[in-house]
Scaffold this active site. Structure first.
Site, PDB file in Angstrom:
ATOM      1  N   GLU A  94      -4.290  -0.733  -7.241  1.00  0.00           N
ATOM      2  CA  GLU A  94      -3.586  -1.654  -8.127  1.00  0.00           C
ATOM      3  C   GLU A  94      -3.344  -2.982  -7.418  1.00  0.00           C
ATOM      4  O   GLU A  94      -3.155  -3.021  -6.195  1.00  0.00           O
ATOM      5  CB  GLU A  94      -2.257  -1.052  -8.591  1.00  0.00           C
ATOM      6  N   CYS A 107      -0.593 -10.134  -5.198  1.00  0.00           N
ATOM      7  CA  CYS A 107      -0.283  -9.088  -4.235  1.00  0.00           C
ATOM      8  C   CYS A 107      -1.447  -8.105  -4.257  1.00  0.00           C
ATOM      9  O   CYS A 107      -1.716  -7.480  -5.292  1.00  0.00           O
ATOM     10  CB  CYS A 107       1.027  -8.389  -4.603  1.00  0.00           C
ATOM     11  N   CYS A 114      -1.798   5.438   1.171  1.00  0.00           N
ATOM     12  CA  CYS A 114      -1.192   5.003   2.432  1.00  0.00           C
ATOM     13  C   CYS A 114      -0.723   6.247   3.184  1.00  0.00           C
ATOM     14  O   CYS A 114      -0.228   7.194   2.575  1.00  0.00           O
ATOM     15  CB  CYS A 114       0.001   4.081   2.166  1.00  0.00           C
ATOM     16  N   CYS A 118       6.537   6.221   4.226  1.00  0.00           N
ATOM     17  CA  CYS A 118       7.884   5.682   3.998  1.00  0.00           C
ATOM     18  C   CYS A 118       8.503   6.356   2.775  1.00  0.00           C
ATOM     19  O   CYS A 118       7.899   6.389   1.697  1.00  0.00           O
ATOM     20  CB  CYS A 118       7.819   4.170   3.805  1.00  0.00           C
ATOM     21  N   CYS A 121       8.968   4.672  -0.807  1.00  0.00           N
ATOM     22  CA  CYS A 121       7.788   4.026  -1.384  1.00  0.00           C
ATOM     23  C   CYS A 121       6.966   5.023  -2.192  1.00  0.00           C
ATOM     24  O   CYS A 121       6.594   6.087  -1.696  1.00  0.00           O
ATOM     25  CB  CYS A 121       6.933   3.420  -0.269  1.00  0.00           C
ATOM     26  N   GLY A 161      -1.136   0.487   0.692  1.00  0.00           N
ATOM     27  CA  GLY A 161      -1.693   0.622   2.025  1.00  0.00           C
ATOM     28  C   GLY A 161      -0.948  -0.159   3.091  1.00  0.00           C
ATOM     29  O   GLY A 161      -0.130  -1.032   2.806  1.00  0.00           O
ATOM     30  N   SER A 193       1.654  -8.023   5.546  1.00  0.00           N
ATOM     31  CA  SER A 193       2.838  -7.191   5.761  1.00  0.00           C
ATOM     32  C   SER A 193       2.477  -5.951   6.562  1.00  0.00           C
ATOM     33  O   SER A 193       1.358  -5.433   6.462  1.00  0.00           O
ATOM     34  CB  SER A 193       3.427  -6.779   4.405  1.00  0.00           C
ATOM     35  N   SER A 215       8.247  -4.804   7.707  1.00  0.00           N
ATOM     36  CA  SER A 215       9.169  -3.969   6.947  1.00  0.00           C
ATOM     37  C   SER A 215      10.162  -3.323   7.916  1.00  0.00           C
ATOM     38  O   SER A 215       9.809  -2.400   8.647  1.00  0.00           O
ATOM     39  CB  SER A 215       8.372  -2.901   6.177  1.00  0.00           C
ATOM     40  N   LEU A 216      11.396  -3.811   7.927  1.00  0.00           N
ATOM     41  CA  LEU A 216      12.396  -3.381   8.903  1.00  0.00           C
ATOM     42  C   LEU A 216      13.277  -2.262   8.329  1.00  0.00           C
ATOM     43  O   LEU A 216      13.272  -1.139   8.807  1.00  0.00           O
ATOM     44  CB  LEU A 216      13.246  -4.579   9.323  1.00  0.00           C
ATOM     45  N   ASN A 217      14.092  -2.605   7.337  1.00  0.00           N
ATOM     46  CA  ASN A 217      14.800  -1.648   6.473  1.00  0.00           C
ATOM     47  C   ASN A 217      15.951  -0.873   7.105  1.00  0.00           C
ATOM     48  O   ASN A 217      16.631  -0.124   6.410  1.00  0.00           O
ATOM     49  CB  ASN A 217      13.817  -0.649   5.861  1.00  0.00           C
ATOM     50  N   ASN A 291      13.502  -0.797  -5.694  1.00  0.00           N
ATOM     51  CA  ASN A 291      12.959  -0.659  -7.045  1.00  0.00           C
ATOM     52  C   ASN A 291      12.762   0.813  -7.370  1.00  0.00           C
ATOM     53  O   ASN A 291      12.005   1.515  -6.694  1.00  0.00           O
ATOM     54  CB  ASN A 291      11.632  -1.416  -7.153  1.00  0.00           C
ATOM     55  N   CYS A 335       7.691  -4.099  -5.625  1.00  0.00           N
ATOM     56  CA  CYS A 335       7.495  -3.576  -4.277  1.00  0.00           C
ATOM     57  C   CYS A 335       7.778  -2.078  -4.225  1.00  0.00           C
ATOM     58  O   CYS A 335       8.825  -1.620  -4.677  1.00  0.00           O
ATOM     59  CB  CYS A 335       8.419  -4.297  -3.295  1.00  0.00           C
TER      60      CYS A 335
END
Length: 345
Positions: A94, A107, A114, A118, A121, A161, A193, A215-217, A291, A335
């Site tokens: 996508e 994007c 992937c 995570c 995700c 990915g 990213s 991507s820290l989070n 999201n 995202c």
């Protein structure tokens, strides 16, 4: 001379020059061919009218042509468009187009699925099906420009990915985006990213001068490992030290993406810890309210109050932060929400 057909869209200009040289053709033909592919949107060799008929016939005999097949398109209420593309082997990816008055951002995906795992995700639920080729990565831009008649101005590799898990193809794609003979995009218009693959971050920082988003989070290893398994291989200290070593120009910053999860990483104590970890790094922080998607387990989107308080704390302590509300949430294009409906294993 050649044992099998090659995909011309997988060639950099240098490789294309070598290929043409082996065919006995002049190297300058590479500029003409790249212009037809990337600037004029040709879909076949027969359209390349400034090439001799003999050369076009040679190319037809020796080369294949990557085509992404659009299987579905959805339109969001905010103008976002989500594309479902089928690849040659039946796998699917996508891509998301986000038009704005002053830019057209796309994007794109770098893998089908992937393997980073995570937990917040949706794409991670697939696992890794395979890497995309360079042609399949940039092909998303070509197909969307052709179908929408919009010229893409900004590219973010934040779709399906982990880009640095497909490092070589991603770097070749960035070079095509930057090439004057292809997309001729400014380095400031391209963002790659990563979840934090430390060796690749260090290598990329030396080889490429485009925007890097990490991507820290979470502000500590214990919490980050619960969200992102990659932390068990590369600690937060390893990751941040790599960021300090990246040679940044005076006006450039690393972007840290921070997905906010209610009751998990959105407290002021987390904000305080985050400030201490990044205050000596040239960075900005994108706060991304999580999201939602089905089967998300215990995760919830934080309240507006929690988001604003976290944001205010960072800025009050001289850490540049913005709240990035994702587009396309109503069509699952935001995202962490990308997962194709049709997957052929």
């Amino acid at each position: 001379m050649f044992s099998s057909k090659v995909d011309l869209k997988n060639f950099s200009q240098e490789k294309l020059e070598c290929f043409l040289g082996e065919m006995g053709e002049k190297k300058f033909r590479s500029v003409q061919i790249m212009s037809w592919i990337y600037q004029k949107g040709a879909s076949s060799f027969s359209e390349m009218s400034n090439l001799s008929l003999e050369l076009r016939q040679k190319l037809e005999a020796l080369c294949e042509w990557t085509v992404l097949t659009e299987r579905e398109r959805q339109w969001g209420t905010d103008g976002t468009q989500k594309f479902l593309f089928e690849l040659k082997d039946g796998k699917a990816i996508e891509s998301v187009l986000m038009p704005s008055p002053d830019r057209v951002t796309i994007c794109i995906s770098t893998q089908a699925g992937c393997r980073m795992g995570c937990h917040f995700c949706l794409t991670a639920k697939l696992g890794l099906l395979r890497n995309l080729s360079m042609a399949e990565i940039v092909g998303q831009i070509l197909e969307i420009q052709k179908k929408t008649l919009m010229r893409v101005t900004n590219v973010v590799m934040m779709g399906m990915g982990e880009p640095f898990d497909n490092y070589d193809a991603v770097v070749e794609a960035v070079r095509i985006l930057r090439s004057p003979q292809a997309f001729h995009m400014s380095q400031r218009k391209i963002t790659v990213s990563t979840v934090g693959l430390v060796p690749e971050i260090l290598r990329f920082g030396k080889e490429m001068d485009v925007n890097l988003a990490i991507s820290l989070n979470a502000p500590n290893d214990e919490l980050r490992a619960k969200l992102m398994p990659i932390t068990r291989k590369y600690t937060l200290a390893d990751l941040l030290e790599a960021c300090r070593k990246i040679p940044l120009k005076p006006t450039r910053k690393i972007t840290f993406e921070y997905v906010m999860l209610s009751g998990v990483n959105d407290s002021l104590a987390h904000a305080q810890e985050l400030v201490e970890k990044v205050r000596d790094i040239k960075c900005k922080i994108n706060l991304i309210p999580w999201n939602e998607f089905a089967a998300a387990g215990e995760f919830k989107r934080p309240t507006s109050t929690a988001i604003e308080a976290f944001h205010q704390y960072l800025n009050d302590h001289r850490v540049l932060a913005t709240i990035r509300y994702s587009r396309g949430r109503d069509i699952s294009a935001a995202c962490g929400q990308l997962i194709p409906k049709m997957i052929n294993h």
